[in-house]
Design a protein around this motif. Sequence first.
Motif, PDB file in Angstrom:
ATOM      1  N   TYR A   1      -6.252  -1.401  -2.291  1.00  0.00           N
ATOM      2  CA  TYR A   1      -5.329  -0.392  -2.795  1.00  0.00           C
ATOM      3  C   TYR A   1      -4.888  -0.659  -4.237  1.00  0.00           C
ATOM      4  O   TYR A   1      -4.228   0.173  -4.847  1.00  0.00           O
TER       5      TYR A   1
ATOM      6  N   GLU B   1       0.806  -1.218   0.000  1.00  0.00           N
ATOM      7  CA  GLU B   1       0.000   0.000   0.000  1.00  0.00           C
ATOM      8  C   GLU B   1       0.839   1.268   0.000  1.00  0.00           C
ATOM      9  O   GLU B   1       0.525   2.228  -0.715  1.00  0.00           O
TER      10      GLU B   1
ATOM     11  N   ILE C   1      -8.407   4.924  -0.619  1.00  0.00           N
ATOM     12  CA  ILE C   1      -8.124   3.500  -0.418  1.00  0.00           C
ATOM     13  C   ILE C   1      -8.977   2.937   0.716  1.00  0.00           C
ATOM     14  O   ILE C   1      -9.546   1.836   0.604  1.00  0.00           O
TER      15      ILE C   1
END
Length: 303
Positions: A218, A178, A212
């Motif tokens: 993500y 992420e 996100i």
Amino acid sequence: MQRSTQQPTQQPTQQYVEAAPGIRLWTEQRGPADAPPLLLVMGAQASGLGWPEPFVDALAERHRVIRYDHRDTGRSTWAFDTDPYPVAALAEDIVAVLDGLGIARAHLVGLSLGGMLSQLVLADHPDRVSSATLMGTCALSTRPYTAPDGTEVPVEELPGIAPEVLEMWARPVADHGEETELDRRVEHWRVLGGGRLPFDAAWFRDLERRIIAHTGRYAPPTAHGRADDAGLLRTEELAANRVPVQVIVAPAEPVFPPPHPQHLAQCLNAVRVTEIPGLGHALPPTVHGPLAAAVLAHTGATG
């Protein structure tokens, strides 16, 4: 900025609408429920949360503001891999959102692909549009651009996308977690910003972190870039447009640089052309106030 005398809703309200069999779209509304509706249409691969909160709040002082997630973004249905659709279906989703929320007509504000989708609605469903503000987009028309000196410039000779943007779009996106994805998204916004305004990396990182969290994943959306984009031209229909259109000129725009906005204004018989100093293809904090003021000036003048 004059405030509405109506009482705004205390909290945004969320609702899903059915756009097509098996397709649900997430929507959010804020502002007075009886104020003139205004629908925000985001660009390709982008959640409705890409419209910044201060900008939405400013519009909600006078409007019932709706933002929504395109299909295959955010909390809306992700179905392209099993049930592909053309880009034009995303324009019909705009009408589906209005239908699902019981709205007969709305002001539209479209950015990038959202500006193209708004043009399709102007061409195919003009009775559903009170006014439109378009930015960061190109005309869905083959009409040549007439320069100030009278020279006609064919559409194919208008400036193309900046090499830095094309290079970034061509890079493969690998899953390295992420935080690495956030790094990539922030760099993407820096490139799209155009370089004339200070770039606040922390602000864009926070924006993407919220997107996100809202989406629940993500991995970047890719469906809109793979969808069939045939059949989007509406040259004659847009030439006949009578809906009041405002075109925003972004002098730092790296995707559809000037004179694309001026060409767009010619093709749609725009009644207003407004330049936002320093604006590129992103919406940093510096432009929220001027951009909201431009939208409200247009909607206020058109009813």
